[in-house]
Motif scaffolding. Sequence first.
Motif, PDB file in Angstrom:
ATOM      1  N   GLY A   5      56.221  38.023  33.364  1.00  0.00           N
ATOM      2  CA  GLY A   5      56.788  38.398  32.121  1.00  0.00           C
ATOM      3  C   GLY A   5      55.899  39.323  31.229  1.00  0.00           C
ATOM      4  N   LEU A   6      55.268  40.187  31.507  1.00  0.00           N
ATOM      5  CA  LEU A   6      54.414  41.169  30.867  1.00  0.00           C
ATOM      6  C   LEU A   6      54.626  42.519  31.132  1.00  0.00           C
ATOM      7  N   SER A   7      54.418  43.487  30.230  1.00  0.00           N
ATOM      8  CA  SER A   7      54.598  44.815  30.408  1.00  0.00           C
ATOM      9  C   SER A   7      53.657  45.322  31.622  1.00  0.00           C
ATOM     10  N   GLU A   8      54.210  46.352  32.268  1.00  0.00           N
ATOM     11  CA  GLU A   8      53.191  46.991  33.419  1.00  0.00           C
ATOM     12  C   GLU A   8      51.805  47.400  32.721  1.00  0.00           C
ATOM     13  N   GLY A   9      51.728  47.890  31.535  1.00  0.00           N
ATOM     14  CA  GLY A   9      50.459  48.141  30.951  1.00  0.00           C
ATOM     15  C   GLY A   9      49.688  47.119  30.981  1.00  0.00           C
ATOM     16  N   THR A  10      50.318  45.811  30.356  1.00  0.00           N
ATOM     17  CA  THR A  10      49.484  44.729  30.078  1.00  0.00           C
ATOM     18  C   THR A  10      48.861  44.358  31.445  1.00  0.00           C
ATOM     19  N   VAL A  11      49.753  44.268  32.577  1.00  0.00           N
ATOM     20  CA  VAL A  11      49.308  43.755  33.953  1.00  0.00           C
ATOM     21  C   VAL A  11      48.076  44.313  34.234  1.00  0.00           C
ATOM     22  N   ARG A  12      48.106  46.090  34.244  1.00  0.00           N
ATOM     23  CA  ARG A  12      47.048  46.688  34.741  1.00  0.00           C
ATOM     24  C   ARG A  12      45.913  46.450  34.205  1.00  0.00           C
ATOM     25  N   ASN A  13      45.912  46.046  32.771  1.00  0.00           N
ATOM     26  CA  ASN A  13      44.622  45.706  31.946  1.00  0.00           C
ATOM     27  C   ASN A  13      44.221  44.467  32.388  1.00  0.00           C
ATOM     28  N   HIS A  14      45.087  43.514  32.631  1.00  0.00           N
ATOM     29  CA  HIS A  14      44.460  42.294  33.281  1.00  0.00           C
ATOM     30  C   HIS A  14      44.044  42.452  34.633  1.00  0.00           C
ATOM     31  N   LEU A  15      44.812  43.167  35.402  1.00  0.00           N
ATOM     32  CA  LEU A  15      44.012  43.384  36.805  1.00  0.00           C
ATOM     33  C   LEU A  15      42.694  44.124  36.937  1.00  0.00           C
ATOM     34  N   SER A  16      42.570  44.949  35.896  1.00  0.00           N
ATOM     35  CA  SER A  16      41.217  45.929  35.902  1.00  0.00           C
ATOM     36  C   SER A  16      40.166  44.702  35.253  1.00  0.00           C
ATOM     37  N   SER A  17      40.500  43.989  34.538  1.00  0.00           N
ATOM     38  CA  SER A  17      39.645  43.082  33.812  1.00  0.00           C
ATOM     39  C   SER A  17      38.981  41.975  35.013  1.00  0.00           C
ATOM     40  N   ALA A  18      40.180  41.382  35.700  1.00  0.00           N
ATOM     41  CA  ALA A  18      39.920  40.431  36.738  1.00  0.00           C
ATOM     42  C   ALA A  18      39.022  41.203  37.890  1.00  0.00           C
ATOM     43  N   ILE A  19      39.416  42.337  38.094  1.00  0.00           N
ATOM     44  CA  ILE A  19      38.681  42.881  39.086  1.00  0.00           C
ATOM     45  C   ILE A  19      37.048  43.190  38.832  1.00  0.00           C
ATOM     46  N   GLY A  20      36.841  43.404  37.497  1.00  0.00           N
ATOM     47  CA  GLY A  20      35.561  43.648  36.934  1.00  0.00           C
ATOM     48  C   GLY A  20      34.742  42.146  37.232  1.00  0.00           C
ATOM     49  N   LYS A  21      35.505  41.053  36.641  1.00  0.00           N
ATOM     50  CA  LYS A  21      34.873  39.656  36.626  1.00  0.00           C
ATOM     51  C   LYS A  21      34.480  39.182  37.848  1.00  0.00           C
ATOM     52  N   THR A  22      35.514  39.571  38.851  1.00  0.00           N
ATOM     53  CA  THR A  22      35.126  38.919  40.416  1.00  0.00           C
ATOM     54  C   THR A  22      34.461  40.047  41.159  1.00  0.00           C
TER      55      THR A  22
ATOM     56  N   ALA B  86      35.124  42.531  42.491  1.00  0.00           N
ATOM     57  CA  ALA B  86      35.936  43.157  43.615  1.00  0.00           C
ATOM     58  C   ALA B  86      36.296  44.793  43.394  1.00  0.00           C
ATOM     59  N   ARG B  87      36.553  45.125  44.366  1.00  0.00           N
ATOM     60  CA  ARG B  87      36.967  46.748  44.715  1.00  0.00           C
ATOM     61  C   ARG B  87      38.423  47.006  44.393  1.00  0.00           C
ATOM     62  N   THR B  88      39.337  46.062  44.706  1.00  0.00           N
ATOM     63  CA  THR B  88      40.964  45.958  44.696  1.00  0.00           C
ATOM     64  C   THR B  88      41.365  44.759  44.104  1.00  0.00           C
ATOM     65  N   ARG B  89      42.663  44.800  43.672  1.00  0.00           N
ATOM     66  CA  ARG B  89      43.104  43.582  43.130  1.00  0.00           C
ATOM     67  C   ARG B  89      43.337  42.354  44.321  1.00  0.00           C
ATOM     68  N   ALA B  90      43.809  43.043  45.487  1.00  0.00           N
ATOM     69  CA  ALA B  90      43.808  42.047  46.446  1.00  0.00           C
ATOM     70  C   ALA B  90      42.414  41.261  46.929  1.00  0.00           C
ATOM     71  N   GLU B  91      41.323  42.104  46.867  1.00  0.00           N
ATOM     72  CA  GLU B  91      40.042  41.369  46.888  1.00  0.00           C
ATOM     73  C   GLU B  91      39.808  40.423  45.705  1.00  0.00           C
ATOM     74  N   ALA B  92      40.079  40.735  44.593  1.00  0.00           N
ATOM     75  CA  ALA B  92      39.936  40.032  43.290  1.00  0.00           C
ATOM     76  C   ALA B  92      40.682  38.606  43.663  1.00  0.00           C
ATOM     77  N   ALA B  93      41.925  38.901  43.951  1.00  0.00           N
ATOM     78  CA  ALA B  93      42.499  37.755  44.248  1.00  0.00           C
ATOM     79  C   ALA B  93      42.036  36.547  45.345  1.00  0.00           C
ATOM     80  N   LYS B  94      41.452  37.383  46.560  1.00  0.00           N
ATOM     81  CA  LYS B  94      40.853  36.589  47.431  1.00  0.00           C
ATOM     82  C   LYS B  94      39.589  35.877  46.921  1.00  0.00           C
ATOM     83  N   VAL B  95      38.663  36.557  46.265  1.00  0.00           N
ATOM     84  CA  VAL B  95      37.723  35.999  45.529  1.00  0.00           C
ATOM     85  C   VAL B  95      37.852  34.897  44.863  1.00  0.00           C
ATOM     86  N   ALA B  96      38.722  34.993  43.827  1.00  0.00           N
ATOM     87  CA  ALA B  96      39.419  33.998  42.778  1.00  0.00           C
ATOM     88  C   ALA B  96      39.784  32.559  43.557  1.00  0.00           C
TER      89      ALA B  96
END
Length: 201
Positions: free
Chosen positions: A166-183, A185-195
Amino acid sequence: MIRILLADDQALVRGALASMLRLESDIEVVAQVGSGIDVLPAARRTSPDIALLDVRMPTPDGLAVAADLRDALPDCRVIICTTFGRPGYLSRAMAAGAAGYVVKDSSPEQLVNAIRRVHAGLRFVDPALAAESLATGASPLTDREADVLRATVDGGTVSDIAKVVGLSEGTVRNHLSSAIGKTHARTRAEAAKVAEGNGWL
């Protein structure tokens, strides 16, 4: 007698735990259920002292059930007993009101010790997991970042994820970028796996 409710979606595991606990003279298994939704009705019916909950059960999971029991039956203490010795699960379990956390490869003696300690009003956490949890620290993800990563597990596009959370695509991209950095990871799939591996999802 210490009255125990067992909740595990694997019938074989549930039965083995019940058989093992029945060997103890001060422990009585008063209920066994295979899904999260059955825990609260069984607990209300049997008034257990302790609910031994698996994390991964059909809806709701053991962590959500722990919070429900804390609110509905505060005299029933919760011990999480799971295959998943993950620091994130431990911190989420404690936040949900669990008084103990034991991994399934623990010895029977350790589980019984945990039950007796928790029944006496103390806490018990698997020592190896406690040490790992201290080393790993708390989840670096915000709630929204965790939501976005959960939606990523199914492998959809940014547009698909945006619809799910229930978010905009831009907001999702921002959250994914932040999560990738915090974990780290190199990709969003890898970030999800780490988390997920750390129990943050």
